[in-house]
Design an enzyme around this catalytic site. Structure first.
Site, short mmCIF file in Angstrom:
data_model
loop_
_atom_site.label_atom_id
_atom_site.label_comp_id
_atom_site.label_asym_id
_atom_site.label_seq_id
_atom_site.Cartn_x
_atom_site.Cartn_y
_atom_site.Cartn_z
CD1 TRP A 108 -9.62 -4.15 1.26
CD2 TRP A 108 -10.61 -6.04 0.56
NE1 TRP A 108 -9.07 -4.49 0.05
CE2 TRP A 108 -9.65 -5.63 -0.40
CE3 TRP A 108 -11.35 -7.19 0.32
CZ2 TRP A 108 -9.42 -6.35 -1.58
CZ3 TRP A 108 -11.13 -7.91 -0.85
CH2 TRP A 108 -10.18 -7.48 -1.77
CG ASP A 177 -9.33 -7.79 7.24
OD1 ASP A 177 -8.15 -8.20 7.28
OD2 ASP A 177 -9.93 -7.54 6.17
CE LYS A 201 -3.70 -7.46 1.52
NZ LYS A 201 -3.68 -7.08 0.10
C1 LIG Z 1 -7.78 -5.64 4.26
C2 LIG Z 1 -8.08 -6.80 3.36
N1 LIG Z 1 -8.94 -7.75 3.76
C3 LIG Z 1 -9.25 -8.79 2.99
C4 LIG Z 1 -8.71 -8.94 1.74
C5 LIG Z 1 -9.09 -10.11 0.89
O1 LIG Z 1 -8.03 -11.00 0.88
P1 LIG Z 1 -7.95 -12.24 -0.13
O2 LIG Z 1 -7.63 -11.72 -1.48
O3 LIG Z 1 -6.84 -13.07 0.48
O4 LIG Z 1 -9.25 -12.94 -0.08
C6 LIG Z 1 -7.81 -7.99 1.26
C7 LIG Z 1 -7.19 -8.13 -0.07
O5 LIG Z 1 -6.40 -7.34 -0.52
C8 LIG Z 1 -7.49 -6.89 2.10
O6 LIG Z 1 -6.64 -5.93 1.70
#
Ligand SMILES: Cc1ncc(COP(=O)(O)O)c(C=O)c1O
Length: 373
Positions: A108, A177, A201
């Site tokens: 990510w 994040d 989550k």
């Molecule tokens: C740590 C993390 N950041 C960002 C994201 C991306 O999120 P989204 O699918 O809402 O764009 C995820 C998706 O699982 C994630 O686990």
């Protein structure tokens, strides 16, 4: 496949993930009518007094739970975590030759850094790694004191790598994040310039992303920043510039009530430690039958990643593990397709009793299959 009812399954999915049963019930009621209005959440205008109250109460609850200082705005935004990959550089980079620092510790943060490259020069703080199993020592970090911000992902959902300390980045604003460990541990918000998390989550369903941002970082968006990603627009309009995902905000508010009723973040933190150590203990005492590739110090309390049948994993045993777990109602334990193996996601809604059931299954599975290794 025979129909299953929700009481007979444990959903270990990485997100969207389990919603507590009490919250599911309240959502059902809210589909029919919110707060005695006779109109359900799916049919309620985002400009109605009912939704205005939900929006305000939800941000108020977040402010109280996380003890968010007065000089931070709490925004409820569209676009998921990926929307923030773009929104962050679009709002925060400054200067003629903008640079941002990125810790890349998994899938990510890697995606976030790639997206940021469209808008600024990205400096990778860490040396390139062959596999994501932890965070190199601070002596190897290359921080740029001129960077507009330093970005890191506190919990890498795919690899199961979690920072358990806040990286010291000096005066440069820290951006985090927290999508997959939000409200699972206490946070000193004042150490950050910005924290964000998709709700799907730990705190609800897909459709809303929480952004907590220090006021002095708002109001500097690039002129080409899409309006719904502009923090100032969203802050000025209390996150209702256009039609928000009202149902996701509603669910978020109900999950926050549930967290408060459980004892708040302190309780979530205690449970997270207890649940994850149950599984890591089995892994570590399995004589190599189970194997977790992540270094002890960086093991995630949210996403426990492991192989079955040795370091590389035994394909047949891993398939058998998934099948037998599924027969016991334990679902979504398969690791991300990019890494393979297993992943048990232990977000806030997973109870210690449910983690215990998985622990028991892992012990029994090992006992019956250890000879096949
Ligand atoms: C740590 C993390 N950041 C960002 C994201 C991306 O999120 P989204 O699918 O809402 O764009 C995820 C998706 O699982 C994630 O686990």
């Amino acid at each position: 496949m025979a129909a299953r009812n929700p009481e007979s399954v444990i959903n270990f999915a990485p997100g969207p993930a389990k919603i507590p049963a009490e919250v599911r019930k309240r959502v059902q009621d809210g589909i029919h009518s919110i707060n005695g209005s006779g109109v359900g959440i799916l049919e309620t205008s985002h400009r109605s007094s009912q939704y205005t109250a939900i929006n305000k109460e939800t941000t108020d609850k977040l402010r109280t739970l996380l003890n968010v200082p007065a000089n931070y705005k709490i925004l409820l935004m569209h676009g998921g975590g990926s929307g923030q990959f773009s929104a962050i550089p679009l709002n925060l980079v400054k200067g003629d030759n903008p640079t941002a620092d990125y810790f890349v510790t998994g899938t990510w943060s890697n995606k976030a850094a790639k997206e940021a490259e469209k808008y600024c020069k990205v400096n990778k703080v860490l040396p390139k790694m062959d596999s994501y199993t932890g965070v190199p020592h601070q002596s190897e970090w290359k921080l740029n004191p001129e960077a507009s911000y330093v970005y890191y992902c506190e919990n890498e959902t795919v690899h199961g790598v979690e920072f358990h300390d806040v990286p010291d980045t000096g005066k440069v604003p820290l951006v985090c994040d927290m999508s997959s460990n939000f409200l699972s541990h206490e946070v000193d918000v004042s150490r950050y310039g910005l924290i964000y998390a998709g709700a799907q989550k730990n705190v609800g369903c897909a459709g809303v992303t929480i952004v907590i941002v220090r006021e002095d970082l708002i109001g500097h968006a690039d002129s080409k920043c899409p309006i719904i990603l502009d923090y100032k627009q969203m802050a000025d309009m209390d996150s209702v510039y256009n039609t928000p995902c009202t149902v996701a905000v509603y669910v978020l508010g109900l999950v926050l009530d549930w967290i408060i009723a459980q004892g708040g973040i302190k309780a979530m933190n205690k449970n997270s430690a207890a649940k994850s150590s149950m599984l890591y203990n089995v892994i570590d005492q399995s004589n190599g039958f189970y194997y977790c590739p992540v270094k002890d110090k960086f093991r995630s309390r949210m996403n426990v990643t492991f192989r079955v049948g040795g370091v590389e994993g035994d394909k047949k045993l891993e398939e058998k593990f998934i099948e037998e777990a599924s027969l016991r109602g334990m679902l979504s334990l398969k690791g991300h397709r990019s890494v393979g193996g297993m992943r048990a996601s232990l977000y806030n809604a997973i109870t210690t009793e449910e983690a215990k059931q998985l622990q028991t299954f892992m012990l029994e599975f090992m006992k019956s299959n250890v000879h096949e290794q």
